[in-house]
Structures are given as structure tokens and as C-alpha cells.
Design an enzyme around this catalytic site. Structure first.
Site, PDB file in Angstrom:
ATOM      1  CB  ALA A   7      -0.954  -0.004   1.196  1.00 54.47           C
ATOM      2  CG  LEU A   8       4.537   0.477  -1.858  1.00 48.52           C
ATOM      3  CD1 LEU A   8       5.564   0.227  -2.958  1.00 48.52           C
ATOM      4  CD2 LEU A   8       5.164   0.303  -0.483  1.00 48.52           C
TER       5      LEU A   8
ATOM      6  CG  HIS B  84       6.096   3.032   1.590  1.00 45.70           C
ATOM      7  ND1 HIS B  84       4.738   3.233   1.528  1.00 45.70           N
ATOM      8  CD2 HIS B  84       6.325   2.309   2.705  1.00 45.70           C
ATOM      9  CE1 HIS B  84       4.171   2.646   2.570  1.00 45.70           C
ATOM     10  NE2 HIS B  84       5.101   2.088   3.308  1.00 45.70           N
TER      11      HIS B  84
ATOM     12  CD  GLN C 153       4.369  -5.424  11.422  1.00 41.79           C
ATOM     13  OE1 GLN C 153       5.355  -5.990  10.939  1.00 41.79           O
ATOM     14  NE2 GLN C 153       4.229  -4.107  11.386  1.00 41.79           N
TER      15      GLN C 153
ATOM     16  CE  LYS D 262       2.489   7.226  10.182  1.00 46.47           C
ATOM     17  NZ  LYS D 262       2.031   6.057   9.520  1.00 46.47           N
ATOM     18  CG  ASP D 263       5.894   3.646  11.396  1.00 43.01           C
ATOM     19  OD1 ASP D 263       4.772   3.644  11.892  1.00 43.01           O
ATOM     20  OD2 ASP D 263       6.103   3.519  10.172  1.00 43.01           O
TER      21      ASP D 263
ATOM     22  CD  GLN E 244       8.391  -0.165  12.213  1.00 47.00           C
ATOM     23  OE1 GLN E 244       7.551  -1.023  12.375  1.00 47.00           O
ATOM     24  NE2 GLN E 244       8.552   0.478  11.062  1.00 47.00           N
TER      25      GLN E 244
ATOM     26  CB  SER F 241      -0.599   2.012   4.131  1.00 52.10           C
ATOM     27  OG  SER F 241       0.755   2.034   3.803  1.00 52.10           O
TER      28      SER F 241
END
Ligand code: PAF
Length: 277
Positions: free
Chosen positions: A31-32, A36, A60, A149-150, A153, A186
Site C-alpha cells: 500500500a505504498l 515509501h 505484528q 513516522k514510525d 519502531q 497506508s
């Protein structure tokens, strides 16, 4: 652009390539969007051979409904990667990622994985480190690219790399935003037209808090932001200021740089964002 569906085919190709060029790996769940593609562009700009992966990693997702509804746009993704001059893409099924013969070693994430995303999505970061350990182990890239953004993570991946893959260079690329400030994701495609109009309130709220740094007490700003977001149909899950390196929560404005972390729901879609301030 080369397409690989099987680990062993990818492995043979990588062996041929690695003598010639440095390999950059960009893991995705498809869902690029432009975010990305900016990672691919950065890898190419650094003269690397760019290998992306598209794999919606079930481990996850703590919520099966979220996994089921995760957008899947494979044909379009392949077209976009091709246009971005990506050299190859790995599109595995789960059995090509998780090898029953190799044991994934534990990564002591501790506090890092228990806070924020970790507390609302139990097991999420374990799933992320599982898939990345497996992919890094198969691919052995020199460079890897992740979006800021993450934010949390990125901290978790850094820990994984420091612990198990010290030769990998990690690059963290700034968040790409729509013209109205909404962080590209996404999940944005799941918003209705009205939801899409409300969603940029998240970035506006984060910016407003940062503009008020040291001028207004932090707890009051966080309260105001939550109620501003509610007026835009956005239910906050967490909105906190934290120390970027440790993710320790801050109760007052610090003298040192900090990061605002947000997660919440709009129309049942979970959105996250962050802003350094
Ligand atoms: O950020 C993502 O899209 C995923 O968490 C990642 C890094 C591809 C692992 O599945």
C-alpha cells in the site's frame, strides 16, 4: 525490476549482485505512498542497489480485524516501485519469511516495547523484530531505510540492529506529509472524504503544542489538544511528550529536545504521528 517470491531465488540473485554494488533494503507492508518512495529515492541517491519487500506481517497485528482490513494494492505497488527505479522486490508468503529451521533470537526490548504502541498493541514490536530479524538474516543488507513516522519502531529497529546486525547502517528518513500536513500512511486510504478533512487536525495539534513550548504548562496543552482532536472526531489513544532516545515520558517542558508522540482513532482507522519539539 526483478520480482522474487522465493527466498532461495532471491538469495542466488543477491549473491550475484553483492560483488558489484552495496545493497540497500527497504522493508514495507505494501500500500505504498510517497513516504515509501522517498526511502527508495534516498537509497538510490546514495548509489545503492535498492531491494524493497512487500509483506503484510501477521505477527505484528494484535487485532485480526486490523490485519484483515490492511490495504493490499500489489499491482499498483509494483508499478510505483518500478517508476521509482527500485532494482528488485521480494514478495514472499509467510513460509518464505519464517524459516522453521532457524530460531529467531530474543531482542531485549524492555521498556522500549512496553510504552506507547507497545502498551496499546501487545506483541506488536515482537512481531516487527521477528519479521525484520528474518528478512535481515536472509538478505544481509548493508543499508536499511525506515520512515521517522514510525518513531518508536525506529528505536526498536535500532536496538535490533545494535544487538544482532552491527554491520547494518540504519537510515531514518523524515516523515512525508500531504500538503495539509497529514502524515502519509497506508491507512489514510481507509478514511472517508469527511475523515480525510478532519485528519490533518492531528498535525495541527502537534504543531500548536510545540509552538507553545515553555509558554504554557505542558499538561494543559495536552488536555487542550485532546479536546481539539475530539472536535474533529479523533479519539486520542496517547498523546505525550517523551525523551527521543529513551521514550521516557516528560511531565514538564524540558530544556533539551523532545518528541511528541500521538496515536488515535478516526472513523475506526488507527493513525499515528510524531513531532520533534
Ligand atoms: O513499518 C512497516 O511497514 C512494518 O512495520 C515493517 C517495518 C515493514 C515490518 O513489517
Amino acid at each position: 525490476m526483478k520480482l522474487f517470491f522465493y527466498r532461495n531465488k532471491l538469495g542466488s540473485w543477491l549473491q550475484e549482485q553483492q560483488e558489484h554494488q552495496q545493497l540497500a533494503f527497504i522493508p514495507t507492508m505494501g500500500a505504498l505512498h510517497e513516504g515509501h518512495l522517498s526511502l527508495i529515492a534516498e537509497a538510490k541517491q546514495q548509489g545503492c542497489l535498492a531491494l524493497a519487500s512487500i509483506f503484510v506481517n501477521p505477527r505484528q497485528f494484535n487485532n485480526p480485524e486490523d490485519l484483515r482490513r490492511y490495504p493490499r494494492t500489489l499491482d499498483r505497488d509494483i508499478r510505483l516501485l518500478e517508476q521509482a527505479a527500485c532494482d528488485a522486490v521480494f514478495i514472499p508468503e509467510a513460509d518464505q519469511v519464517y524459516d522453521p529451521h532457524s530460531q529467531i533470537p530474543p531482542v531485549a526490548l524492555g521498556f522500549l516495547a512496553e510504552r506507547f504502541e507497545g502498551s496499546f498493541r501487545p506483541g506488536h514490536f515482537q512481531g516487527v523484530t521477528d519479521v525484520l530479524w528474518s528478512l535481515f538474516h536472509t538478505i544481509r543488507p548493508r543499508d536499511v531505510f525506515f520512515g521517522e513516522k514510525d518513531f518508536q519502531q525506529c528505536m526498536v529497529v535500532k536496538k535490533l540492529i545494535d544487538t544482532h546486525f552491527p554491520d547494518i547502517h540504519m537510515h531514518i528518513i523524515p516523515t512525508r506529509r500531504e500538503a495539509d500536513g497529514l502524515a502519509m500512511s497506508s491507512r489514510n486510504s481507509r478514511l472517508s472524504e469527511a475523515g480525510r478533512i478532519n485528519a490533518p487536525a492531528i498535525y495541527r495539534a502537534l504543531q500548536e503544542i510545540c509552538h507553545q513550548k515553555h509558554k504554557t504548562p505542558l499538561p494543559e496543552l495536552l488536555r487542550q489538544a485532546r479536546s481539539y482532536l475530539l472536535q474533529h472526531q479523533i479519539e486520542t489513544e496517547y498523546l505525550e511528550l517523551a525523551v527521543p532516545e529513551t521514550l521516557d515520558t516528560l511531565e514538564q517542558w524540558p530544556e533539551t529536545p523532545a518528541v511528541l508522540l500521538f496515536a488515535g482513532y478516526l472513523e475506526g482507522v488507527r493513525l499515528i504521528d510524531n513531532l520533534r519539539c
